[in-house]
Design a protein around this motif. Sequence first.
Motif, PDB file in Angstrom:
ATOM      1  N   ILE A  58     -22.494  21.705   6.951  1.00 48.66           N
ATOM      2  CA  ILE A  58     -21.310  20.899   7.240  1.00 48.66           C
ATOM      3  C   ILE A  58     -21.499  19.447   6.813  1.00 48.66           C
ATOM      4  CG2 ILE A  58     -19.933  19.939   9.141  1.00 48.66           C
ATOM      5  CD1 ILE A  58     -20.457  22.600  10.616  1.00 48.66           C
ATOM      6  N   LEU A  59     -22.689  18.915   6.989  1.00 49.02           N
ATOM      7  CA  LEU A  59     -22.949  17.507   6.701  1.00 49.02           C
ATOM      8  C   LEU A  59     -23.586  17.297   5.328  1.00 49.02           C
ATOM      9  CD1 LEU A  59     -24.226  16.349  10.196  1.00 49.02           C
ATOM     10  CD2 LEU A  59     -21.913  16.272   9.281  1.00 49.02           C
ATOM     11  N   GLU A  60     -23.430  18.243   4.453  1.00 49.84           N
ATOM     12  CA  GLU A  60     -23.973  18.150   3.102  1.00 49.84           C
ATOM     13  C   GLU A  60     -23.382  16.929   2.382  1.00 49.84           C
ATOM     14  OE1 GLU A  60     -23.107  21.145  -0.300  1.00 49.84           O
ATOM     15  OE2 GLU A  60     -24.726  21.970   0.937  1.00 49.84           O
ATOM     16  N   VAL A  61     -24.199  16.250   1.592  1.00 48.52           N
ATOM     17  CA  VAL A  61     -23.778  15.030   0.902  1.00 48.52           C
ATOM     18  C   VAL A  61     -22.487  15.252   0.110  1.00 48.52           C
ATOM     19  CG1 VAL A  61     -24.401  13.328  -0.864  1.00 48.52           C
ATOM     20  CG2 VAL A  61     -26.108  14.082   0.776  1.00 48.52           C
ATOM     21  N   SER A  62     -22.419  16.319  -0.647  1.00 47.30           N
ATOM     22  CA  SER A  62     -21.236  16.550  -1.479  1.00 47.30           C
ATOM     23  C   SER A  62     -19.977  16.767  -0.643  1.00 47.30           C
ATOM     24  CB  SER A  62     -21.463  17.735  -2.415  1.00 47.30           C
ATOM     25  OG  SER A  62     -21.716  18.910  -1.679  1.00 47.30           O
ATOM     26  N   ARG A  63     -20.117  17.297   0.556  1.00 44.05           N
ATOM     27  CA  ARG A  63     -18.954  17.511   1.427  1.00 44.05           C
ATOM     28  C   ARG A  63     -18.460  16.194   2.019  1.00 44.05           C
ATOM     29  NH1 ARG A  63     -19.309  22.607   5.321  1.00 44.05           N
ATOM     30  NH2 ARG A  63     -17.997  23.828   3.957  1.00 44.05           N
ATOM     31  N   VAL A  64     -19.364  15.295   2.342  1.00 49.23           N
ATOM     32  CA  VAL A  64     -18.984  14.025   2.968  1.00 49.23           C
ATOM     33  C   VAL A  64     -18.602  12.993   1.907  1.00 49.23           C
ATOM     34  CG1 VAL A  64     -19.817  12.103   4.390  1.00 49.23           C
ATOM     35  CG2 VAL A  64     -20.386  14.464   5.011  1.00 49.23           C
ATOM     36  N   CYS A  65     -19.384  12.914   0.846  1.00 42.81           N
ATOM     37  CA  CYS A  65     -19.168  11.894  -0.186  1.00 42.81           C
ATOM     38  C   CYS A  65     -18.254  12.371  -1.312  1.00 42.81           C
ATOM     39  CB  CYS A  65     -20.508  11.461  -0.772  1.00 42.81           C
ATOM     40  SG  CYS A  65     -21.621  10.711   0.434  1.00 42.81           S
ATOM     41  N   GLY A  66     -17.846  13.608  -1.288  1.00 43.78           N
ATOM     42  CA  GLY A  66     -17.019  14.168  -2.346  1.00 43.78           C
ATOM     43  C   GLY A  66     -15.525  13.978  -2.149  1.00 43.78           C
ATOM     44  N   ILE A  67     -15.138  12.969  -1.414  1.00 40.48           N
ATOM     45  CA  ILE A  67     -13.742  12.652  -1.119  1.00 40.48           C
ATOM     46  C   ILE A  67     -13.009  13.913  -0.625  1.00 40.48           C
ATOM     47  CG2 ILE A  67     -11.635  11.512  -1.933  1.00 40.48           C
ATOM     48  CD1 ILE A  67     -13.271  10.029  -3.999  1.00 40.48           C
ATOM     49  N   PRO A  68     -13.340  14.343   0.597  1.00 43.42           N
ATOM     50  CA  PRO A  68     -12.852  15.622   1.109  1.00 43.42           C
ATOM     51  C   PRO A  68     -11.461  15.620   1.731  1.00 43.42           C
ATOM     52  CG  PRO A  68     -14.237  14.594   2.745  1.00 43.42           C
ATOM     53  CD  PRO A  68     -14.262  13.698   1.524  1.00 43.42           C
ATOM     54  N   PHE A  69     -10.691  14.572   1.507  1.00 45.36           N
ATOM     55  CA  PHE A  69      -9.383  14.476   2.149  1.00 45.36           C
ATOM     56  C   PHE A  69      -8.469  15.607   1.684  1.00 45.36           C
ATOM     57  CE2 PHE A  69     -11.178  10.213   1.698  1.00 45.36           C
ATOM     58  CZ  PHE A  69     -11.355   9.918   3.033  1.00 45.36           C
ATOM     59  N   ILE A  70      -7.698  16.141   2.600  1.00 42.30           N
ATOM     60  CA  ILE A  70      -6.878  17.314   2.318  1.00 42.30           C
ATOM     61  C   ILE A  70      -5.607  16.956   1.544  1.00 42.30           C
ATOM     62  CG2 ILE A  70      -5.529  19.178   3.360  1.00 42.30           C
ATOM     63  CD1 ILE A  70      -7.634  19.162   5.623  1.00 42.30           C
ATOM     64  N   GLU A  71      -4.883  15.968   1.984  1.00 40.80           N
ATOM     65  CA  GLU A  71      -3.607  15.669   1.347  1.00 40.80           C
ATOM     66  C   GLU A  71      -3.618  14.352   0.589  1.00 40.80           C
ATOM     67  OE1 GLU A  71      -0.428  16.107   4.135  1.00 40.80           O
ATOM     68  OE2 GLU A  71      -1.060  18.124   4.670  1.00 40.80           O
ATOM     69  N   THR A  72      -3.837  13.264   1.282  1.00 39.50           N
ATOM     70  CA  THR A  72      -3.738  11.956   0.658  1.00 39.50           C
ATOM     71  C   THR A  72      -5.048  11.192   0.790  1.00 39.50           C
ATOM     72  OG1 THR A  72      -1.401  11.885   1.266  1.00 39.50           O
ATOM     73  CG2 THR A  72      -2.418   9.807   0.639  1.00 39.50           C
ATOM     74  N   VAL A  73      -5.519  10.687  -0.317  1.00 42.57           N
ATOM     75  CA  VAL A  73      -6.712   9.840  -0.312  1.00 42.57           C
ATOM     76  C   VAL A  73      -6.243   8.423   0.014  1.00 42.57           C
ATOM     77  CG1 VAL A  73      -8.606   8.928  -1.714  1.00 42.57           C
ATOM     78  CG2 VAL A  73      -7.840  11.289  -2.042  1.00 42.57           C
ATOM     79  N   PRO A  74      -6.884   7.774   0.986  1.00 43.28           N
ATOM     80  CA  PRO A  74      -6.488   6.405   1.316  1.00 43.28           C
ATOM     81  C   PRO A  74      -6.529   5.499   0.084  1.00 43.28           C
ATOM     82  CG  PRO A  74      -8.026   7.251   2.945  1.00 43.28           C
ATOM     83  CD  PRO A  74      -7.987   8.250   1.824  1.00 43.28           C
ATOM     84  N   ALA A  75      -5.582   4.594   0.005  1.00 42.19           N
ATOM     85  CA  ALA A  75      -5.484   3.684  -1.138  1.00 42.19           C
ATOM     86  C   ALA A  75      -6.784   2.924  -1.359  1.00 42.19           C
ATOM     87  CB  ALA A  75      -4.344   2.692  -0.918  1.00 42.19           C
ATOM     88  N   GLY A  76      -7.273   2.939  -2.578  1.00 41.07           N
ATOM     89  CA  GLY A  76      -8.488   2.217  -2.935  1.00 41.07           C
ATOM     90  C   GLY A  76      -9.767   2.804  -2.374  1.00 41.07           C
ATOM     91  N   TYR A  77      -9.668   4.012  -1.818  1.00 41.98           N
ATOM     92  CA  TYR A  77     -10.828   4.596  -1.129  1.00 41.98           C
ATOM     93  C   TYR A  77     -12.064   4.689  -2.014  1.00 41.98           C
ATOM     94  CZ  TYR A  77     -13.976   7.744   1.186  1.00 41.98           C
ATOM     95  OH  TYR A  77     -15.101   8.275   1.751  1.00 41.98           O
TER      96      TYR A  77
END
Length: 107
Positions: A58-77
């Motif tokens: 669950i806490l794998e680097v690619s899962r956390v740092c891979g921009i995992p947002f479902i619908e909208t990525v926060p602006a400038g994220y």
Amino acid sequence: MDKIGSGRSEWVALAPKLAEGADAGNAEGLGIELAYALPKNPQAVLNVVDPLEGDGHILEVSRVCGIPFIETVPAGYKVKALRAVRNVTEPRLRDVKARCIEALEKS
């Protein structure tokens, strides 16, 4: 769990304990909350991500740092997260920092 996204160290530090009992929905939510916390407190997030890659944790680097947002990525994220992670100077986090930057750049 939604407090983790604030980036406060004491909340982020709870992520490994929450991951132990998380089902599919909560596991996805935990990764997303850590992603929200990443630009705010990258050192705390890098401290809790799993240093091993490829085990599906669950806490794998690619899962956390891979921009995992479902619908909208926060602006400038992506820019904010990359800047924040690049500014981490803790030597023991060097490898996880590099993998996080790589995951962010690929996303």
